[in-house]
Each structure stands twice: as C-alpha cells, then as structure tokens.
Design a protein around this motif. Structure first.
Motif, PDB file in Angstrom:
ATOM      1  N   ARG A  89       0.824  -1.212   0.000  1.00 23.01           N
ATOM      2  CA  ARG A  89       0.000   0.000   0.000  1.00 23.01           C
ATOM      3  C   ARG A  89       0.860   1.266   0.000  1.00 23.01           C
ATOM      4  N   ASP A  90       2.050   1.196   0.574  1.00 23.04           N
ATOM      5  CA  ASP A  90       2.926   2.370   0.605  1.00 23.04           C
ATOM      6  C   ASP A  90       3.339   2.821  -0.790  1.00 23.04           C
ATOM      7  N   SER A 120       1.552   3.533  -3.241  1.00 22.11           N
ATOM      8  CA  SER A 120       0.669   4.598  -3.748  1.00 22.11           C
ATOM      9  C   SER A 120       1.251   5.981  -3.492  1.00 22.11           C
ATOM     10  N   LYS A 121       1.975   6.131  -2.405  1.00 19.27           N
ATOM     11  CA  LYS A 121       2.558   7.433  -2.065  1.00 19.27           C
ATOM     12  C   LYS A 121       3.677   7.827  -3.019  1.00 19.27           C
ATOM     13  N   HIS A 122       4.175   6.856  -3.771  1.00 17.89           N
ATOM     14  CA  HIS A 122       5.310   7.101  -4.660  1.00 17.89           C
ATOM     15  C   HIS A 122       4.916   7.039  -6.136  1.00 17.89           C
ATOM     16  N   CYS A 134      -2.738   9.359  -7.311  1.00 17.30           N
ATOM     17  CA  CYS A 134      -1.314   9.708  -7.255  1.00 17.30           C
ATOM     18  C   CYS A 134      -1.119  11.085  -6.628  1.00 17.30           C
ATOM     19  N   GLY A 135      -2.068  11.501  -5.816  1.00 22.31           N
ATOM     20  CA  GLY A 135      -1.948  12.793  -5.152  1.00 22.31           C
ATOM     21  C   GLY A 135      -2.025  13.959  -6.115  1.00 22.31           C
ATOM     22  N   MET A 176       7.193  15.240  -4.692  1.00 26.09           N
ATOM     23  CA  MET A 176       6.605  14.030  -4.127  1.00 26.09           C
ATOM     24  C   MET A 176       7.526  13.424  -3.068  1.00 26.09           C
ATOM     25  N   THR A 180       7.275  15.462   0.023  1.00 27.17           N
ATOM     26  CA  THR A 180       6.030  15.147   0.718  1.00 27.17           C
ATOM     27  C   THR A 180       6.144  13.836   1.479  1.00 27.17           C
ATOM     28  N   ASN A 181       6.917  12.901   0.936  1.00 28.16           N
ATOM     29  CA  ASN A 181       7.115  11.599   1.586  1.00 28.16           C
ATOM     30  C   ASN A 181       8.229  11.616   2.621  1.00 28.16           C
ATOM     31  N   TYR A 194      10.751   4.448  -1.748  1.00 28.74           N
ATOM     32  CA  TYR A 194       9.901   3.298  -1.480  1.00 28.74           C
ATOM     33  C   TYR A 194      10.753   2.139  -0.968  1.00 28.74           C
TER      34      TYR A 194
END
Length: 241
Positions: free
Chosen positions: A111-112, A114-116, A149-150, A177, A180-181, A186
């Motif tokens: 699931r992580d 998705s942040k990337h 994707c934000g 991005m 933000t992370n 990842y």
C-alpha cells in the motif's frame, strides 16, 4: 524511478527522453517491445538519474509468472528503492485496463507504493493546444486515476526529445513528491534481510500468483475498451473485478 504500464504506452521512449539519449530499445505501435527489466542511468539536469524500464502488463508476451518476476526485479534494480513509480499512459488511448492497473499496483508492491506513484501521459503532441488539466478533470475515471497519485502528473511529447522543459517538469514533480514523503524512497520488507532475491520473489508468487494471473487476464480483456478524455464516461469502472 521505475516506469510501469501497459504495452505500447511509451515507457521505453519516455525513458530515452528522460535520459536524453537512446538507452532503451523502443518499438512503435501498441504491442510489447520490452520483455525484461533493465536499468540505465545518466546525468540529467545536473543530477544522476536512474531509470528502470519494465515489460508491459500483459499475458500475451511473457507468462504471468515471468512477467511477475520481471516487475519485482524493478524494485531490486532501483536499490535501495525507487523514489517514484511512474505509470505511463497514452493520453489519447486511455483504456479501462490502464485505470485498473492503478488498483493492482498497491497490492502488487504494498500500500505504501501509492505514495510514490505519478502519472506520465505520453503523446502530448496530440493535445493540439488543449489543456491537459481540463481534459483530465472532464473524465471522472481519469481524474480519479490522477487523484490516486496525489494529483501528480506530467505530459511528454516523445517526438521532441530535445525539449528538456518537459523533463525538468517531471523531475521537479518527483522532487516535490519525495519531499512530501519525508525525503525517503519506497521500501518493501520483502526485499530486506533474509533469503536471496529469487527465493523471496518465488515466495511472493506463491502468496499472490493466482491473484496476479486473474488480474493480468482481466487487463488483457480490457485493453481495447477506451475511455476518451474528451467524451462522456460510458463505463462503470468502479464495478470492475
């Protein structure tokens, strides 16, 4: 960064545009050109950039298991982990399969992931002066894809590889991005300490292999069902398996 997507969406050509030279073999048309994961790097805009190209998500070229292994290798190639998963989509031929792919990736990686994730629309030359933002938000399914994707997306015209403005735009958005992370890349627990990478991939296949086979079959069935950006929605994508 890792380039992902269906066959014929322009992954290899986009990798060449980013790196500023013909580093990946690029095949025109809609069929798969890349059959194995490969990594190339170059100095781009004053920094070292690594691009990992992957086979297209289809069961018509590689077996589902071989495709799975090659996609998993992408994370290894980008060691210690990619800063971005770039999902490459032809803006003028967005299919139901393109959109479904975004729902598959979080389970495939974690699931992580998705942040990337970020969307890269290719064939930007077909925009003909139209606003990409306007086209995206005119279609609820494509706007949902970008929202996953934000809101991050870029547009490439791979016929103009000398246009470095488009590359700077992509790199700037990746930088944002990453910021933000929290500045990290990842990571997947699967690739940390323990058995060798091939053994870990084999274990992961035993866990989700049948699920992956079903999803690839589903993608192949939906590759030719298009969702034009400039026409009303005619599909019920949220009800798809």
């Amino acid at each position: 960064m890792v380039l992902l997507g269906l066959p014929g969406r322009g992954k290899s050509s986009s990798g060449n545009t980013i790196l500023g030279s013909e580093r990946f073999e690029s095949v025109s048309g809609f069929e798969a050109g890349t059959t194995e994961t490969s990594s190339k790097s170059a100095r781009v805009e004053g920094r070292r950039v690594q691009v990992v190209d992957t086979p297209g998500f289809t069961g018509q070229v590689l077996s589902p298991r071989k495709l799975f292994e090659e996609i998993m290798k992408a994370v290894v190639e980008a060691s210690p982990g990619p800063h971005a998963f770039i999902i490459v989509v032809r803006f003028d031929r967005i299919s139901e399969a393109d959109i479904k792919l975004f729902k598959i990736l979080p389970k495939l990686f974690s699931r992580d992931a998705s942040k990337h994730m970020m969307v890269l629309f290719t064939h930007g030359d077909a925009l003909s002066g139209r606003s990409m933002d306007g086209l995206i938000w005119s279609n609820q399914h494509v706007s949902a894809l970008v929202s996953m994707c934000g809101g991050g997306f870029s547009v490439f015209d791979n016929t103009k590889k000398g246009n470095r403005v488009q590359v700077r735009d992509l790199l700037d958005k990746i930088d944002q991005m990453v910021k933000t992370n929290g500045g990290g890349h990842y990571t997947d627990e699967m690739f940390k300490d323990g058995p060798s990478i091939p053994v870990k991939i084999a274990i992961r296949w035993r866990q989700i292999g049948e699920w992956f086979r079903r999803k690839i079959r589903n993608l192949d069935r939906r590759r030719d069902r298009y969702t034009p950006l400039n026409q009303p929605d005619t599909t019920e994508l949220n009800k798809m398996d």
